[in-house]
Design a protein around this motif. Structure first.
Motif, mmCIF file in Angstrom:
data_model
loop_
_atom_site.group_PDB
_atom_site.id
_atom_site.type_symbol
_atom_site.label_atom_id
_atom_site.label_comp_id
_atom_site.label_asym_id
_atom_site.label_seq_id
_atom_site.Cartn_x
_atom_site.Cartn_y
_atom_site.Cartn_z
ATOM 1 N N UNK A 72 0.852 -1.186 0.000
ATOM 2 C CA UNK A 72 0.000 0.000 0.000
ATOM 3 C C UNK A 72 0.889 1.237 0.000
ATOM 4 N N UNK A 73 0.612 2.136 -0.925
ATOM 5 C CA UNK A 73 1.346 3.396 -1.016
ATOM 6 C C UNK A 73 0.379 4.503 -0.594
ATOM 7 N N UNK A 74 0.792 5.300 0.383
ATOM 8 C CA UNK A 74 -0.129 6.296 0.931
ATOM 9 C C UNK A 74 0.655 7.491 1.454
ATOM 10 N N UNK A 75 0.104 8.680 1.201
ATOM 11 C CA UNK A 75 0.695 9.909 1.747
ATOM 12 C C UNK A 75 -0.394 10.966 1.812
ATOM 13 N N UNK A 108 4.007 9.254 -6.036
ATOM 14 C CA UNK A 108 4.548 9.094 -7.393
ATOM 15 C C UNK A 108 5.989 8.583 -7.349
ATOM 16 N N UNK A 109 6.781 9.119 -6.441
ATOM 17 C CA UNK A 109 8.177 8.688 -6.318
ATOM 18 C C UNK A 109 8.260 7.241 -5.853
ATOM 19 N N UNK A 110 7.393 6.861 -4.915
ATOM 20 C CA UNK A 110 7.399 5.491 -4.417
ATOM 21 C C UNK A 110 7.013 4.506 -5.507
ATOM 22 N N UNK A 111 6.050 4.877 -6.330
ATOM 23 C CA UNK A 111 5.612 3.987 -7.405
ATOM 24 C C UNK A 111 6.737 3.772 -8.413
ATOM 25 N N UNK A 112 7.470 4.824 -8.727
ATOM 26 C CA UNK A 112 8.611 4.685 -9.642
ATOM 27 C C UNK A 112 9.645 3.724 -9.062
ATOM 28 N N UNK A 113 9.931 3.890 -7.771
ATOM 29 C CA UNK A 113 10.918 3.023 -7.124
ATOM 30 C C UNK A 113 10.453 1.564 -7.122
ATOM 31 N N UNK A 114 9.192 1.343 -6.776
ATOM 32 C CA UNK A 114 8.662 -0.024 -6.734
ATOM 33 C C UNK A 114 8.619 -0.638 -8.129
ATOM 34 N N UNK A 115 8.232 0.170 -9.110
ATOM 35 C CA UNK A 115 8.188 -0.334 -10.481
ATOM 36 C C UNK A 115 9.571 -0.753 -10.960
ATOM 37 N N UNK A 149 -4.265 2.185 -10.035
ATOM 38 C CA UNK A 149 -3.973 3.584 -10.320
ATOM 39 C C UNK A 149 -3.980 4.444 -9.054
ATOM 40 N N UNK A 150 -3.234 5.533 -9.118
ATOM 41 C CA UNK A 150 -3.157 6.448 -7.985
ATOM 42 C C UNK A 150 -4.508 7.156 -7.814
ATOM 43 N N UNK A 151 -4.946 7.217 -6.581
ATOM 44 C CA UNK A 151 -6.204 7.883 -6.267
ATOM 45 C C UNK A 151 -5.910 9.107 -5.408
ATOM 46 N N UNK A 163 -3.186 10.911 -1.221
ATOM 47 C CA UNK A 163 -2.923 10.133 -2.438
ATOM 48 C C UNK A 163 -2.594 8.707 -2.031
ATOM 49 N N UNK A 164 -3.074 7.747 -2.806
ATOM 50 C CA UNK A 164 -2.833 6.349 -2.451
ATOM 51 C C UNK A 164 -2.851 5.470 -3.691
ATOM 52 N N UNK A 165 -2.226 4.339 -3.572
ATOM 53 C CA UNK A 165 -2.217 3.338 -4.633
ATOM 54 C C UNK A 165 -1.884 1.998 -4.002
ATOM 55 N N UNK A 166 -2.122 0.930 -4.738
ATOM 56 C CA UNK A 166 -1.789 -0.399 -4.231
ATOM 57 C C UNK A 166 -1.135 -1.226 -5.327
#
Length: 231
Positions: free
Chosen positions: A28-31, A44-51, A72-74, A94-97
């Motif tokens: 879970x990505x959340x801020x 957005x930065x976390x998603x790039x790193x995880x990807x 997708x980011x919500x 903002x959050x994504x999974x």
């Protein structure tokens, strides 16, 4: 030995534990922040790193990752209230999974350690499971054991009568032969194939709250009804 055959109708039950062959890691990505950018930028930065992390694993020879998904980011916002009922400034969220499924369990620990260090990322849970093809093979074995249990029960019922030969007349799913459902060991009146138990991730002091890196074994069970002619 009796001169007259007898019909015996019984139930059979079996269950076995098997090691999982897949692990799905849910992240879970959340801020949140006082502006949309303050909330969106870390996500957005976390998603790039995880990807990048998952892509590197996927591109390896004999990749330990079978698949991965990204939601997708919500973005949202809400206005909190103070204790006296006055409105406070907007709060933005903002959050994504993401989910990553592994077939090599040695790679799970390293991935969890790396991902959990990324800002705004939390490990939601780990789900250990068995693929459908493997589960079907395991279930075939468990069903066979259930039929063997039914035969053993039939022999036990007729042992004192001197019967030694048994011929199967019918083998069916529970309820098909008209038997009243009875308690099954470990699960009252379990169906033919009890739902596979997901190895739910549990809290661990070593691994942090919400997940455990120790895979639980998965219990598969089967119940059958059988009718035999003993002679």
């Amino acid at each position: 030995m009796s001169d007259h055959p007898v019909i015996v109708t019984v139930t059979g039950h079996a269950e076995r534990e098997f090691a999982p062959n897949r692990c799905t890691v849910a992240l879970r990505v959340h801020a949140d922040g006082t502006t949309r950018e303050h909330a969106a930028d870390p996500v957005a930065a976390a998603i790039v790193t995880l990807t990048d992390l998952v892509t590197e694993l996927r591109e390896r020879n004999n990749s330990p990752v079978t698949r991965w998904t990204f939601d997708q980011v919500r973005h949202s916002r809400h206005r909190p209230y103070s204790k006296d009922g006055k409105t406070r400034p907007w709060r933005y969220t903002s959050s994504a999974s993401l989910t990553v499924t592994f077939r090599e369990f040695d790679a799970v620990s390293a991935f969890v350690d790396t991902a959990s260090e990324v800002e705004a990322v939390a490990i939601a849970n780990l789900n250990w499971w068995i693929t459908r093809k493997t589960r079907e093979k395991r279930m075939a074995k468990v069903r066979d054991l259930a039929v063997r249990d039914a035969l053993a029960k039939a022999k036990g019922y007729t042992k004192s009568l001197g019967y030694s030969d048994f011929r199967a007349l019918a083998v069916a799913d529970p309820g098909m032969l008209g038997l009243q459902p009875g308690p099954s060991p470990g699960a009252g009146g379990a169906p033919m194939m009890r739902a596979m138990r997901s190895a739910a991730a549990s809290a661990s002091e070593e691994n942090g709250p919400g997940y455990s890196l120790e895979p639980d074994r998965i219990t598969l069970s089967a119940d059958v009804e059988a009718r035999f002619e003993a002679s």
